[in-house]
Design a protein around this motif. Sequence first.
Motif, short mmCIF file in Angstrom:
data_model
loop_
_atom_site.label_atom_id
_atom_site.label_comp_id
_atom_site.label_asym_id
_atom_site.label_seq_id
_atom_site.Cartn_x
_atom_site.Cartn_y
_atom_site.Cartn_z
N ALA A 106 3.66 0.05 -0.44
CA ALA A 106 4.86 0.38 -0.76
C ALA A 106 5.21 1.60 0.02
N ALA A 107 4.31 2.53 0.05
CA ALA A 107 4.55 3.85 1.01
C ALA A 107 4.54 3.66 2.55
N SER A 108 4.24 2.58 2.89
CA SER A 108 4.03 2.49 4.16
C SER A 108 5.52 2.00 4.91
N THR A 109 5.81 2.96 5.93
CA THR A 109 7.09 2.62 6.34
C THR A 109 7.31 1.36 7.39
N ARG A 117 7.50 -10.59 -0.68
CA ARG A 117 7.84 -9.21 -0.97
C ARG A 117 7.45 -8.32 0.45
N GLN A 118 7.08 -7.11 0.18
CA GLN A 118 6.95 -6.33 1.57
C GLN A 118 5.55 -7.12 2.05
N VAL A 119 5.65 -7.09 3.28
CA VAL A 119 4.52 -7.51 4.14
C VAL A 119 3.52 -6.51 4.22
N TYR A 120 2.15 -6.91 4.12
CA TYR A 120 1.00 -5.84 4.12
C TYR A 120 1.00 -5.41 5.61
N PRO A 121 0.90 -4.14 5.88
CA PRO A 121 0.93 -3.56 7.00
C PRO A 121 -0.18 -3.73 7.97
N GLY A 122 -1.23 -4.26 7.37
CA GLY A 122 -2.56 -4.19 8.15
C GLY A 122 -3.50 -3.06 8.23
#
Length: 279
Positions: A106-109, A117-122
């Motif tokens: 969640a903290a990853s911009t 939901r939010q896509v995992y930034p890898g």
Amino acid sequence: MHPVTRFAPSPTGRLHLGHAYSALMAHDFAREREGTFLLRIEDIDPGRTRAAFVDGIFEDLLWLGLEWDGELVYQSERLDLYAAALETLKRQNLIYPCCCTRADIAASTSAPHGPERQVYPGTCRGLAEPDLDRPHAWRLDVAKAMARAGPLYWMDDHTEAQAEPERFGDVVLARKDAPASYHLAVTVDDAAQGVTDVVRGRDLYACTDVHRLLQALLDLPTPAYHHHVLLADAEGGRLAKRHGAPTIADLRDQGMDPAELVEGLRAGRLPFGYSLGRD
Ligand code: GLU
């Protein structure tokens, strides 16, 4: 060919009218074609599954007159199958361990939103020395997997859809707290149970992209899909238990006649001002 369909509820609450509609669609699809209608209990989420809800599923389906065929399947008894599938993907170098917490993600911009939901930034993709002593999930390297699999398609009723699983990012296939995710377990089980036609709600339409990719990677057959419309409440909103939709148990307690209810559902005549959504 006689079709095999299934109803695959998660015992995380009592069934509501939307579930009844979904079970009925899968049941009727099989019955109208001299096929087989299976029941699979998707009970691999240890935090949300309750035994009492499993009993509730049986009670509600039988009250509605929707009898299933063959052996009942509990996902919690099939963890070895999912572990073997995970191992196959591990050998192909297509999954990686991930220690990130929800808060990290969640903290990853840089994490955009996908269909769920939010896509995992890898963050953990490509780590040279992942720390396997820490609690970790296993994620699919979707870009690598798509490069391996090539373009993928599936049929929804008579319409061809192209799979775009990259919209989900690197999905979790085994969770920190559960040895398999919904995506992995459902794909493995539909194939293992010989399901030819997946009849389920349109809320799961997008997930089919991920399931189609897993089928390609695991060399599993692709069933035909039939995503049905969802029930809408009087305001046109999606019917879900958390919004106060009555459960099947409530309707039974109110003295509703199950045969009438089922006939109504078939004809799109629903109680409480509910309707069949357009899409
Ligand atoms: N267990 C899932 C649910 O209750 C349905 C799985 C499926 O039909 O693919 O939403």
